[in-house]
Design a protein around this motif. Structure first.
Motif, PDB file in Angstrom:
ATOM      1  N   SER A 196       0.910  -1.200  -0.043  1.00  0.00           N
ATOM      2  CA  SER A 196      -0.075   0.041  -0.063  1.00  0.00           C
ATOM      3  C   SER A 196       0.685   1.300  -0.091  1.00  0.00           C
ATOM      4  O   SER A 196       0.617   2.415  -0.541  1.00  0.00           O
ATOM      5  CB  SER A 196      -0.915  -0.020   1.339  1.00  0.00           C
ATOM      6  OG  SER A 196      -0.068  -0.103   2.443  1.00  0.00           O
ATOM      7  N   ASN A 214       2.418   1.585  -3.535  1.00  0.00           N
ATOM      8  CA  ASN A 214       1.278   2.181  -4.411  1.00  0.00           C
ATOM      9  C   ASN A 214       1.504   3.697  -4.366  1.00  0.00           C
ATOM     10  O   ASN A 214       1.336   4.368  -5.449  1.00  0.00           O
ATOM     11  CB  ASN A 214       0.021   1.675  -4.063  1.00  0.00           C
ATOM     12  CG  ASN A 214       0.029   0.342  -4.463  1.00  0.00           C
ATOM     13  OD1 ASN A 214       0.805  -0.457  -5.291  1.00  0.00           O
ATOM     14  ND2 ASN A 214      -1.020  -0.357  -4.144  1.00  0.00           N
ATOM     15  N   ASP A 253      -4.919   9.278   1.371  1.00  0.00           N
ATOM     16  CA  ASP A 253      -4.330   7.999   1.007  1.00  0.00           C
ATOM     17  C   ASP A 253      -3.118   7.404   2.032  1.00  0.00           C
ATOM     18  O   ASP A 253      -3.126   6.347   2.433  1.00  0.00           O
ATOM     19  CB  ASP A 253      -3.788   7.798  -0.418  1.00  0.00           C
ATOM     20  CG  ASP A 253      -3.702   6.350  -1.039  1.00  0.00           C
ATOM     21  OD1 ASP A 253      -4.309   5.488  -0.355  1.00  0.00           O
ATOM     22  OD2 ASP A 253      -3.277   6.431  -2.168  1.00  0.00           O
ATOM     23  N   THR A 302      -4.485   6.285   5.469  1.00  0.00           N
ATOM     24  CA  THR A 302      -5.212   5.077   5.868  1.00  0.00           C
ATOM     25  C   THR A 302      -4.298   3.857   5.036  1.00  0.00           C
ATOM     26  O   THR A 302      -4.512   2.769   5.265  1.00  0.00           O
ATOM     27  CB  THR A 302      -6.311   5.060   4.834  1.00  0.00           C
ATOM     28  OG1 THR A 302      -6.239   5.071   3.617  1.00  0.00           O
ATOM     29  CG2 THR A 302      -7.249   5.872   5.215  1.00  0.00           C
ATOM     30  N   CYS A 303      -2.897   4.054   4.649  1.00  0.00           N
ATOM     31  CA  CYS A 303      -1.982   3.187   3.939  1.00  0.00           C
ATOM     32  C   CYS A 303      -1.726   2.118   4.874  1.00  0.00           C
ATOM     33  O   CYS A 303      -1.252   0.963   4.353  1.00  0.00           O
ATOM     34  CB  CYS A 303      -0.966   3.774   3.288  1.00  0.00           C
ATOM     35  SG  CYS A 303       0.383   4.623   4.177  1.00  0.00           S
ATOM     36  N   GLN A 344      -3.515   0.891   7.464  1.00  0.00           N
ATOM     37  CA  GLN A 344      -4.266  -0.010   7.965  1.00  0.00           C
ATOM     38  C   GLN A 344      -4.294  -1.331   7.870  1.00  0.00           C
ATOM     39  O   GLN A 344      -3.692  -1.898   6.493  1.00  0.00           O
ATOM     40  CB  GLN A 344      -5.777   0.380   7.621  1.00  0.00           C
ATOM     41  CG  GLN A 344      -6.056   1.797   8.128  1.00  0.00           C
ATOM     42  CD  GLN A 344      -7.203   2.430   7.708  1.00  0.00           C
ATOM     43  OE1 GLN A 344      -8.040   1.773   6.776  1.00  0.00           O
ATOM     44  NE2 GLN A 344      -7.777   3.466   8.329  1.00  0.00           N
ATOM     45  N   GLU A 378      -5.965  -3.963   6.690  1.00  0.00           N
ATOM     46  CA  GLU A 378      -6.752  -4.411   5.559  1.00  0.00           C
ATOM     47  C   GLU A 378      -6.008  -4.020   4.329  1.00  0.00           C
ATOM     48  O   GLU A 378      -6.307  -4.409   3.140  1.00  0.00           O
ATOM     49  CB  GLU A 378      -7.986  -4.118   5.602  1.00  0.00           C
ATOM     50  CG  GLU A 378      -8.356  -2.743   5.561  1.00  0.00           C
ATOM     51  CD  GLU A 378      -8.623  -2.112   6.861  1.00  0.00           C
ATOM     52  OE1 GLU A 378      -9.081  -0.876   7.047  1.00  0.00           O
ATOM     53  OE2 GLU A 378      -8.009  -2.549   8.001  1.00  0.00           O
ATOM     54  N   ARG A 379      -5.178  -2.860   4.235  1.00  0.00           N
ATOM     55  CA  ARG A 379      -4.506  -2.329   3.225  1.00  0.00           C
ATOM     56  C   ARG A 379      -3.275  -2.801   3.021  1.00  0.00           C
ATOM     57  O   ARG A 379      -2.435  -2.456   1.868  1.00  0.00           O
ATOM     58  CB  ARG A 379      -4.689  -0.878   3.208  1.00  0.00           C
ATOM     59  CG  ARG A 379      -5.803  -0.249   2.862  1.00  0.00           C
ATOM     60  CD  ARG A 379      -5.712   1.051   2.681  1.00  0.00           C
ATOM     61  NE  ARG A 379      -4.841   1.419   1.465  1.00  0.00           N
ATOM     62  CZ  ARG A 379      -4.696   2.692   0.890  1.00  0.00           C
ATOM     63  NH1 ARG A 379      -4.669   4.001   1.717  1.00  0.00           N
ATOM     64  NH2 ARG A 379      -3.849   2.601  -0.034  1.00  0.00           N
ATOM     65  N   GLU A 389      -2.518  -4.749  -0.177  1.00  0.00           N
ATOM     66  CA  GLU A 389      -3.564  -4.665  -1.242  1.00  0.00           C
ATOM     67  C   GLU A 389      -2.766  -5.005  -2.741  1.00  0.00           C
ATOM     68  O   GLU A 389      -1.470  -5.124  -2.749  1.00  0.00           O
ATOM     69  CB  GLU A 389      -3.868  -3.411  -1.164  1.00  0.00           C
ATOM     70  CG  GLU A 389      -2.865  -2.226  -1.385  1.00  0.00           C
ATOM     71  CD  GLU A 389      -3.355  -0.833  -1.409  1.00  0.00           C
ATOM     72  OE1 GLU A 389      -4.425  -0.685  -1.028  1.00  0.00           O
ATOM     73  OE2 GLU A 389      -2.662  -0.021  -1.746  1.00  0.00           O
TER      74      GLU A 389
END
Length: 716
Positions: free
Chosen positions: A239, A242, A265, A268-269, A271, A273-274, A277
């Protein structure tokens, strides 16, 4: 510049940095008693009028930015050929120094720093200010962990005459955006590209593009791809990579639409769940479509690729010729299955062995996972112990920042909370240093009103500033501060602490004593005992009719005037009689009131030295002569009054002219009284005659002693 004082206010202390356009100095603001940073324009730009005009305009625009992650601009000015900007002084390091010391940084730290930079850029972009020179050198990080972006607006001041130097664009070529390298107008997305490179450097410890010259680096920004961050550092979450890949797209349309979008961005990167990704992808190549390829000359075989293919074909032909041709022989059909079975079995055995070996090796590196303890609101010591007990490590350095709601030395935030991580993972702690403290200035000698104004500017409310008492002071002027609480140099919380001041009433005063008529020595002793000062030069000698050595005047304070300790007093002292004064001696023959009996004689005189001066008293039994000296001034008259046994006996006088002429006169005589004769009695100031002790009250004597009824002097 060191030691120079700009504008009579900013004392230059030391040089702390510099760039292509300006030098930066640490300075002391003598007016507000604080440290500041002063950026001084380099001398080669001071004669470019267009540059100076834009420099001022852009500096003023930057001063309009008010954000916790932007270095504040305090002042802009010029002194002769020196153009300067005064800004907030940050006690810490720049990001470039941190990268050099310990890159690659942990992803959490890199994201935290990038988020604050992005927040600052978002604020600036909303104010229509483009930075154009985002690089680690312009990112300051204080000792409290706060990130500050500096040098806003300076790049915009470059003119057509200074945009290029020896064929290269002015600026930091390693952080150029492609559009910046092309020399076209740059916008907000150019800052985001530069921020992407800063993130790349924090996460990998290297720059994406290097070259032998600035031109070669600039061309790589335009035409070449870079090694992706995770290929350099595989511990970077997908994440986070990215974000870097998107920020560093050569096509501005494929980058983030704004700094605000990039900030969201970043927030939250990390977190859970990310973290894993999918890798971001783009529809088009990020390189320019038009390429210039080297021309191919001659046949295909003349190229290295053609020669290789020809060699391969020749080898295959030779191998075919050397093969044994078994056609025509009868093959044993019954054993045709053995070879495939052996091959398959061997393959399966190898696969099994490889799988077993892989599992064994992975088992050696399998690290146990643990739940990250929640240590927020714990003391730093306890938090460290809890994390250590859980098999985790504390990321150093711990981030210390001011916090108004969390006590000092307590954790107010942590990384990886509510996650499972492998044993030995690093956890970043954010520890409160308590509220933002200020250092109390020394207000002694300053007016109370000015001190209140300064404290209110720091956030101290009027109800927490008090004037506890006033006191006398020989050193501090009235209305100025004598003492303060908290003391000068002590740390205080502007939102909670109280200030108390003792204010001067000036020097203590008292009534001036009257020393006129005293001797010089007695007067000086009295004044000195009162704390007053009489210098030798303040003693003035003056001739007068007062006795020599007697104080005849005191200045500038008269009797009962209010005077303070330490005040100087001038004394005028008699040095003797004036030159035109005459000394004359009355010779008076006095007999007792009755012959053969004693009488008390009291003599009082008035002359140029005073009125009703007491000469003295004496008891006599027979006739005696009394010498009474007097002093005469021009146009004056001396008088001597005789009192015998408490009753006025007679009065004698002498004028100045008579005394000066030297004419002798008969001695003044006061004979004894005959029997039945009475003296004029006047001890209470009323007229009358006394006959044998009786007073008629009409001013006539009915006995042998007569009086004309004139008023006689009263005995003192």
């Amino acid at each position: 510049m060191i030691g120079h004082e700009l504008a009579g206010r900013y004392e230059i202390l030391d040089r702390i940095g510099g760039g292509g356009m300006a030098l930066v100095y640490k300075a002391h603001d003598v007016l507000l008693n604080r440290k500041v940073a002063v950026k001084v324009l380099r001398q080669q730009f001071v004669h470019d009028e267009e540059f100076i005009r834009r420099f001022r305009r852009e500096a003023q625009s930057a001063a309009a930015l008010s954000h916790p992650n932007v270095v504040s601009i305090y002042d802009v000015g010029q002194e002769e050929d020196i153009h300067y900007i005064v800004m907030e002084y940050i006690d810490g390091s720049n990001l470039n120094e941190i990268i050099q010391d310990r890159a690659p940084l942990q992803a959490e730290e890199a994201v935290r720093i990038a988020s604050q930079i992005c927040d600052a850029l978002d604020h600036a972009h909303h104010s229509q200010i483009i930075h154009r020179d985002i690089k680690p050198h312009n990112i300051l990080i204080g000792k409290n962990g706060r990130v500050k972006v500096t040098d806003f607006g300076i790049a915009r001041a470059v003119t057509s005459s200074t945009i290029t130097q020896t064929g290269s664009v002015v600026g930091s070529v390693h952080y150029f955006s492609p559009e910046h390298a092309k020399g076209v107008n740059t916008g907000e997305k150019s800052d985001l590209y530069s921020l992407g490179i800063v993130m790349y450097q924090m996460l990998t410890g290297r720059l994406p593009f290097l070259g032998e010259s600035p031109i070669s680096v600039a061309l790589k920004h335009l035409q070449e791809t870079f090694e992706e961050p995770r290929e350099v550092n595989p511990y970077i979450p997908q994440s986070v990579e990215n974000i870097v890949l998107r920020a560093m797209r050569k096509n501005p349309l494929e980058r983030y639409a704004s700094a605000g979008e990039m900030l969201r961005d970043l927030e939250t990167c990390l977190q859970p769940e990310r973290l894993d990704e999918p890798k971001i992808s783009f529809d088009h190549s990020d390189l320019d479509e038009t390429r210039v390829m080297p021309a191919i000359r001659g046949s295909i075989a003349d190229t290295p690729l053609g020669a290789a293919r020809a060699e391969k074909a020749k080898a295959e032909a030779e191998e075919q010729d050397n093969k044994w041709d078994s056609s025509g022989l009868e093959e044993n059909r019954k054993r045709r299955w053995v070879k495939p079975v052996v091959t398959v079995g061997a393959t399966l055995l190898v696969i099994a062995l490889v799988f077993w070996g892989a599992q064994t090796v992975l088992g050696w590196f399998d690290i146990k996972e643990v739940e990250v303890p929640y240590v927020v609101n714990k003391s730093e010591t306890d938090a460290r112990q809890i994390l250590t007990d859980a098999g985790l490590k504390v990321q150093e350095p711990v981030v210390y920042m001011n916090n108004d709601t969390v006590p000092k030395d307590y954790v107010y935030d942590q990384s990886k909370s509510n996650q499972r991580v492998k044993v030995g993972s690093f956890i970043q702690l954010f520890v409160s240093t308590g509220p933002q403290l200020e250092t109390a200035a020394d207000y002694k000698g300053q007016s109370y009103e000015d001190a209140v104004t300064e404290l209110q500017a720091l956030g101290v409310t009027p109800d927490r500033i008090s004037r506890t008492q006033d006191a006398y002071s020989d050193e501090v002027d009235p209305g100025a501060i004598i003492s303060q609480t908290p003391a000068a140099g002590q740390q205080f919380d502007p939102k909670k602490d109280k200030f108390e001041f003792t204010v001067s009433k000036g020097k203590e005063t008292f009534p001036m004593p009257n020393v006129v008529g005293m001797t010089q020595k007695d007067a000086i002793d009295l004044l000195t005992s009162k704390g007053l000062v009489v210098k030798e030069s303040d003693i003035v000698q003056e001739k007068s009719y007062k006795p020599q050595g007697e104080v005849i005047r005191q200045d500038p304070y008269q009797a009962n005037d209010q005077v303070a300790k330490g005040s100087g007093v001038t004394l005028t002292v008699s040095s003797g009689l004036p030159d035109d004064a005459i000394q004359y001696t009355f010779s008076i023959v006095i007999s007792p009131a009755q012959a053969g009996k004693s009488s008390e004689i009291h003599i009082v005189y008035s002359d140029a030295t005073g009125e009703n001066i007491d000469w003295g008293k004496k008891t006599i039994n027979d006739t005696q002569t009394f010498q009474v000296p007097v002093v005469l001034a021009p146009n004056t008259e001396a008088k001597v009054s005789i009192f015998r046994d408490g009753q006025f006996a007679d009065m004698f006088s002498k004028t100045y002219d008579d005394a000066k002429s030297g004419v002798d006169s008969m001695p003044n005589t006061i004979p004894s009284m005959a029997p039945g004769q009475g003296e004029t009695g006047q001890t209470d100031g009323t007229q009358g005659t006394n006959t044998d002790g009786q007073n008629t009250g009409n001013g006539q004597n009915t006995g042998n002693g007569t009086d004309n009824g004139q008023q006689q002097p009263q005995q003192p």
